[in-house]
Motif scaffolding. Structure first.
Motif, PDB file in Angstrom:
ATOM      1  N   SER A 259      42.221-110.565 -15.690  1.00  0.00           N
ATOM      2  CA  SER A 259      41.155-109.581 -15.881  1.00  0.00           C
ATOM      3  C   SER A 259      41.224-108.552 -14.768  1.00  0.00           C
ATOM      4  N   HIS A 260      40.528-107.435 -14.969  1.00  0.00           N
ATOM      5  CA  HIS A 260      40.485-106.401 -13.937  1.00  0.00           C
ATOM      6  C   HIS A 260      39.913-106.959 -12.634  1.00  0.00           C
ATOM      7  N   ALA A 261      38.881-107.798 -12.753  1.00  0.00           N
ATOM      8  CA  ALA A 261      38.242-108.344 -11.555  1.00  0.00           C
ATOM      9  C   ALA A 261      39.201-109.218 -10.762  1.00  0.00           C
ATOM     10  N   GLY A 262      40.133-109.884 -11.451  1.00  0.00           N
ATOM     11  CA  GLY A 262      41.095-110.708 -10.751  1.00  0.00           C
ATOM     12  C   GLY A 262      42.240-109.916 -10.155  1.00  0.00           C
ATOM     13  N   VAL A 263      42.548-108.767 -10.752  1.00  0.00           N
ATOM     14  CA  VAL A 263      43.677-107.955 -10.292  1.00  0.00           C
ATOM     15  C   VAL A 263      43.287-107.051  -9.131  1.00  0.00           C
ATOM     16  N   ILE A 264      42.075-106.537  -9.151  1.00  0.00           N
ATOM     17  CA  ILE A 264      41.649-105.548  -8.151  1.00  0.00           C
ATOM     18  C   ILE A 264      41.835-106.026  -6.717  1.00  0.00           C
ATOM     19  N   PRO A 265      41.495-107.296  -6.355  1.00  0.00           N
ATOM     20  CA  PRO A 265      41.733-107.706  -4.958  1.00  0.00           C
ATOM     21  C   PRO A 265      43.191-107.583  -4.542  1.00  0.00           C
ATOM     22  N   VAL A 266      44.112-107.883  -5.468  1.00  0.00           N
ATOM     23  CA  VAL A 266      45.540-107.748  -5.156  1.00  0.00           C
ATOM     24  C   VAL A 266      45.898-106.274  -4.968  1.00  0.00           C
ATOM     25  N   ILE A 267      45.380-105.409  -5.843  1.00  0.00           N
ATOM     26  CA  ILE A 267      45.645-103.970  -5.730  1.00  0.00           C
ATOM     27  C   ILE A 267      45.089-103.418  -4.421  1.00  0.00           C
ATOM     28  N   GLN A 268      43.896-103.869  -4.044  1.00  0.00           N
ATOM     29  CA  GLN A 268      43.301-103.418  -2.786  1.00  0.00           C
ATOM     30  C   GLN A 268      44.177-103.805  -1.602  1.00  0.00           C
ATOM     31  N   LEU A 281      48.258 -98.166  -9.015  1.00  0.00           N
ATOM     32  CA  LEU A 281      47.522 -98.020 -10.270  1.00  0.00           C
ATOM     33  C   LEU A 281      48.384 -98.385 -11.466  1.00  0.00           C
ATOM     34  N   VAL A 282      49.671 -98.085 -11.412  1.00  0.00           N
ATOM     35  CA  VAL A 282      50.575 -98.478 -12.499  1.00  0.00           C
ATOM     36  C   VAL A 282      50.628 -99.999 -12.617  1.00  0.00           C
ATOM     37  N   LEU A 283      50.684-100.688 -11.484  1.00  0.00           N
ATOM     38  CA  LEU A 283      50.683-102.153 -11.518  1.00  0.00           C
ATOM     39  C   LEU A 283      49.384-102.682 -12.105  1.00  0.00           C
ATOM     40  N   LEU A 284      48.261-102.073 -11.725  1.00  0.00           N
ATOM     41  CA  LEU A 284      46.958-102.474 -12.270  1.00  0.00           C
ATOM     42  C   LEU A 284      46.940-102.318 -13.789  1.00  0.00           C
ATOM     43  N   MET A 285      47.384-101.170 -14.278  1.00  0.00           N
ATOM     44  CA  MET A 285      47.350-100.925 -15.720  1.00  0.00           C
ATOM     45  C   MET A 285      48.348-101.809 -16.465  1.00  0.00           C
ATOM     46  N   SER A 286      49.482-102.090 -15.837  1.00  0.00           N
ATOM     47  CA  SER A 286      50.486-102.933 -16.476  1.00  0.00           C
ATOM     48  C   SER A 286      49.970-104.354 -16.675  1.00  0.00           C
ATOM     49  N   ILE A 287      49.357-104.918 -15.646  1.00  0.00           N
ATOM     50  CA  ILE A 287      48.878-106.302 -15.726  1.00  0.00           C
ATOM     51  C   ILE A 287      47.784-106.446 -16.775  1.00  0.00           C
ATOM     52  N   THR A 288      46.892-105.450 -16.853  1.00  0.00           N
ATOM     53  CA  THR A 288      45.744-105.588 -17.747  1.00  0.00           C
ATOM     54  C   THR A 288      46.016-105.138 -19.175  1.00  0.00           C
ATOM     55  N   ALA A 289      47.027-104.272 -19.393  1.00  0.00           N
ATOM     56  CA  ALA A 289      47.233-103.719 -20.737  1.00  0.00           C
ATOM     57  C   ALA A 289      48.528-104.156 -21.405  1.00  0.00           C
ATOM     58  N   LEU A 290      49.428-104.808 -20.661  1.00  0.00           N
ATOM     59  CA  LEU A 290      50.732-105.156 -21.236  1.00  0.00           C
ATOM     60  C   LEU A 290      51.008-106.659 -21.192  1.00  0.00           C
ATOM     61  N   SER A 291      49.980-107.468 -21.188  1.00  0.00           N
ATOM     62  CA  SER A 291      50.188-108.903 -21.030  1.00  0.00           C
ATOM     63  C   SER A 291      50.837-109.512 -22.271  1.00  0.00           C
ATOM     64  N   LEU A 292      51.686-110.506 -22.051  1.00  0.00           N
ATOM     65  CA  LEU A 292      52.365-111.203 -23.143  1.00  0.00           C
ATOM     66  C   LEU A 292      51.377-111.886 -24.095  1.00  0.00           C
ATOM     67  N   PRO A 293      50.307-112.550 -23.600  1.00  0.00           N
ATOM     68  CA  PRO A 293      49.339-113.153 -24.536  1.00  0.00           C
ATOM     69  C   PRO A 293      48.742-112.140 -25.511  1.00  0.00           C
ATOM     70  N   GLU A 294      48.493-110.921 -25.029  1.00  0.00           N
ATOM     71  CA  GLU A 294      47.944-109.897 -25.921  1.00  0.00           C
ATOM     72  C   GLU A 294      48.942-109.568 -27.034  1.00  0.00           C
ATOM     73  N   MET A 295      50.224-109.438 -26.689  1.00  0.00           N
ATOM     74  CA  MET A 295      51.225-109.100 -27.697  1.00  0.00           C
ATOM     75  C   MET A 295      51.350-110.205 -28.752  1.00  0.00           C
ATOM     76  N   ILE A 296      51.263-111.449 -28.314  1.00  0.00           N
ATOM     77  CA  ILE A 296      51.341-112.570 -29.254  1.00  0.00           C
ATOM     78  C   ILE A 296      50.151-112.553 -30.205  1.00  0.00           C
ATOM     79  N   MET A 297      48.963-112.268 -29.668  1.00  0.00           N
ATOM     80  CA  MET A 297      47.774-112.193 -30.516  1.00  0.00           C
ATOM     81  C   MET A 297      47.861-111.013 -31.485  1.00  0.00           C
TER      82      MET A 297
END
Length: 329
Positions: A259-268, A281-297
């Protein structure tokens, strides 16, 4: 506003008898500050958004879009995507509902892109990041919105609706309103408001509980990076001089789901170590919008050809965004 979280972290490290000048103390301070900040902001934001979300239905969106231009639909879909779900896997059921209700395909795709890509939670947390602030938050939201609108337009322009799974969407059956806030006549307005607030609290609390372990994992990783990883490490691998840093960040999130809340501390933490804004920001968007579970669903409703186009469009958009940001900011 964010000073109170810093003061709490200062009090915490003092109580524990550690110094912020040490690696361990810096990690503890980062963890305490971000933990309180994220927990409070997530609850407040989700509580507020859920008041709006309780009034949302696919049929209402369809009726509202009736007679309006397609570009208006793209923009509305992006706004709905920002303020409704909080991760990619929770946005897909709403996407299916919109398609089943007969909302235009490009509009629903704009929603599907913006929903995990742009988050009000991430934007607010970026505002409170010393290395980011209002500029980073504004760029993050604006770039995500532009990518989402363009994605919806291209889906209609090239008629990609032909690549949805046959019989993937079953039309919704209309039903009478059952939400606590929709009652008429028999229930007083005060009663309905109480029920709505109760619903908002329940939704916010349950969402917070579901996100807790993602938040904790992200904070632990972020705290470790903040305290123990040398700044030169990230300068060597993800600095402006490395042309491959942005493309690497654009695909790095694909195997992950967070989730965004889990990624933001790493980005910070990465930004605090000198990673450029565009790459972060590219890493943030990649993790939240390009996840493998989403593609499978998504394969339940979209053919792999369309999923491939979806991923390729996002990766190219992220790379262009990252290079532009690193070049001019």
């Amino acid at each position: 506003m964010f000073d109170m979280f810093t003061r709490f972290a200062d009090w915490g490290v003092t109580l524990l008898g550690v110094s912020k000048t040490t690696a361990f103390g810096a990690s503890v301070h980062f963890f305490l500050e971000d933990f309180t900040k994220i927990i409070v902001l997530i609850y407040v934001l989700i509580f507020t958004v859920s008041l709006f979300r309780s009034q949302l239905s696919a049929e209402k969106v369809k009726a509202y879009l009736s007679g309006k231009s397609r570009w208006y639909g793209y923009v509305l879909a992006v706004i709905l995507g920002i303020v409704t779900p909080f991760c990619s896997c929770s946005s897909i059921p709403l996407f299916i509902g919109f398609m089943a209700a007969g909302i235009p395909f490009g509009v629903t795709m704009a929603f599907l892109i913006s929903s995990p890509l742009v988050s009000e939670i991430a934007a607010v947390l970026l505002v409170g990041t010393p290395e980011a602030g209002w500029l980073a938050a504004g760029i993050y939201v604006l770039s995500g919105c532009l990518i989402s609108v363009l994605g919806g337009y291209l889906c209609d322009r090239f008629r990609l609706v032909r690549w949805i799974q046959p019989d993937a969407f079953v039309p919704e059956k209309k039903s009478s309103p059952c939400c606590c806030c929709c009652g008429k006549g028999r229930k007083s307005r005060i009663f309905r408001i109480k029920e709505l607030l109760k619903y908002a609290h329940s939704y916010a609390w349950n969402t917070l509980c579901e996100l807790f372990w993602y938040i904790l994992a992200g904070l632990l990783v972020g705290a470790f990076i903040h305290g123990y990883v040398p700044q030169t490490f990230f300068a060597d691998w993800l600095g402006r001089r490395n042309w491959y840093a942005v493309p690497l960040a654009s695909v790095a999130g694909a195997p992950l789901y967070a989730s965004h809340a889990g990624v933001i501390p790493v980005i910070q933490s990465l930004m605090g170590k000198g990673v450029p804004l565009g790459t972060a920001l590219v890493l943030l968007m990649s993790i939240t919008a390009l996840s493998l579970p989403e593609m499978i669903m998504l394969n339940r409703v979209l053919k792999w050809k369309l999923i491939g186009c979806f991923c390729a469009f996002l990766i190219i958009s992220f790379i262009i965004t990252g290079y532009l940001l690193n070049m001019f900011i």
